[in-house]
Scaffold this motif. Structure first.
Motif: not given
Length: 272
Positions: A103, A107, A139, A142-143
């Motif tokens: 993650k 970021d 993950t 989150h992307q």
């Protein structure tokens, strides 16, 4: 033709590692020399890699040893500062790798405009860093959440200094990783940075997932370029570009040029 041509500019691409020295919060960080020294070292290595003719670079906190699997804010902030200050000098496509946190790597990619990230996205491992778990579903969500859907994901499926908790054949790992996750590339590694990727293992992976980009992730050298690139779609190269081939040294532009000349010969490009 693979995405390597579109994103990096060539097939059989060589992604060179630009290793950052220990950062604030790391056990080996030199607070007396400070961030300026880390930045100066990174700039010298970046310029040497580009002068030597690499196709792309990947920035990583390689000297944040021992690594964390839940990386702290100061590490990502330090890496973002370094890449930001290097931006006027970057002339090739670049990626990032925040070891070992998928993650945080994403970021950093969004913050800097990186084209790709390399990480351990899947699996549960017994490692030098303890029991190492992942959550690829979280993950990749989150992307998407942070607007990083265009960032290519390079899945390291043979983590350095780790192995699956339950034994699995490499073909099974490759097949299920591709089916479940649609990775942009699979990276096949040796035991540690600089350790040669086993050509037989590399071939087993490529034969299993022929339509997926497969990269030799460690240990490519001048004497094995032809053998490895005959199988892999490209490589991530770090230690062999260092002076005397030693992990802790600066990049040696002569070693980079000699290596890239060999790569260009393999690709059928006439090298002056």
């Amino acid at each position: 033709m693979t995405w390597l041509k579109d994103v990096i500019g060539t097939e059989k691409a060589i992604i060179a590692m630009c290793h950052f020295n220990a950062l604030p919060g790391d056990p080996n960080y030199d607070a007396d020399k400070g961030m300026e020294d880390v930045l100066d070292w990174a700039r010298k290595d970046l310029l040497a890699l580009q002068e030597g003719g690499v196709d792309a670079v990947m920035f990583s906190n390689e000297f944040s040893l021992p690594y964390l699997t839940d990386v702290r804010t100061e590490t990502v902030a330090s890496m973002a500062r370094i890449i930001g200050e290097l931006m006027p000098d970057i002339r090739v496509p670049f990626g990032v790798n925040v070891l070992w946190d998928a993650k945080k790597s994403l970021d950093l990619a969004v913050a800097t405009g990186a084209k790709f990230v390399r990480e351990i996205f899947t699996g549960v491992y017994a490692s030098d860093f303890g029991l190492w778990n992942t959550n690829v579903g979280d993950t990749v969500r989150h992307q998407r959440h942070i607007g990083a859907s265009n960032v290519k994901l390079l899945f390291n499926i043979v983590p350095e200094a780790a192995q699956y908790v339950a034994h699995r054949e490499i073909e099974s790992i490759a097949r299920s990783t591709v089916f479940n996750n649609r990775p942009d590339a699979l990276c096949v590694s040796g035991l540690t940075a600089g350790a040669e990727t086993d050509s037989a293992v590399l071939k087993r992976v490529k034969d299993t997932v022929p339509d997926t980009v497969v990269l030799a992730n460690t240990g490519m050298r001048l004497d094995n370029v032809d053998r490895q690139l005959a199988i892999a779609d490209g490589a991530v190269v770090g230690t062999t570009f260092k002076a005397e081939g030693k992990f802790e040294n600066h990049v040696d532009v002569k070693r980079v040029k000699a290596f890239m000349d060999k790569v260009k010969e393999f690709r059928g490009v006439l090298v002056p």
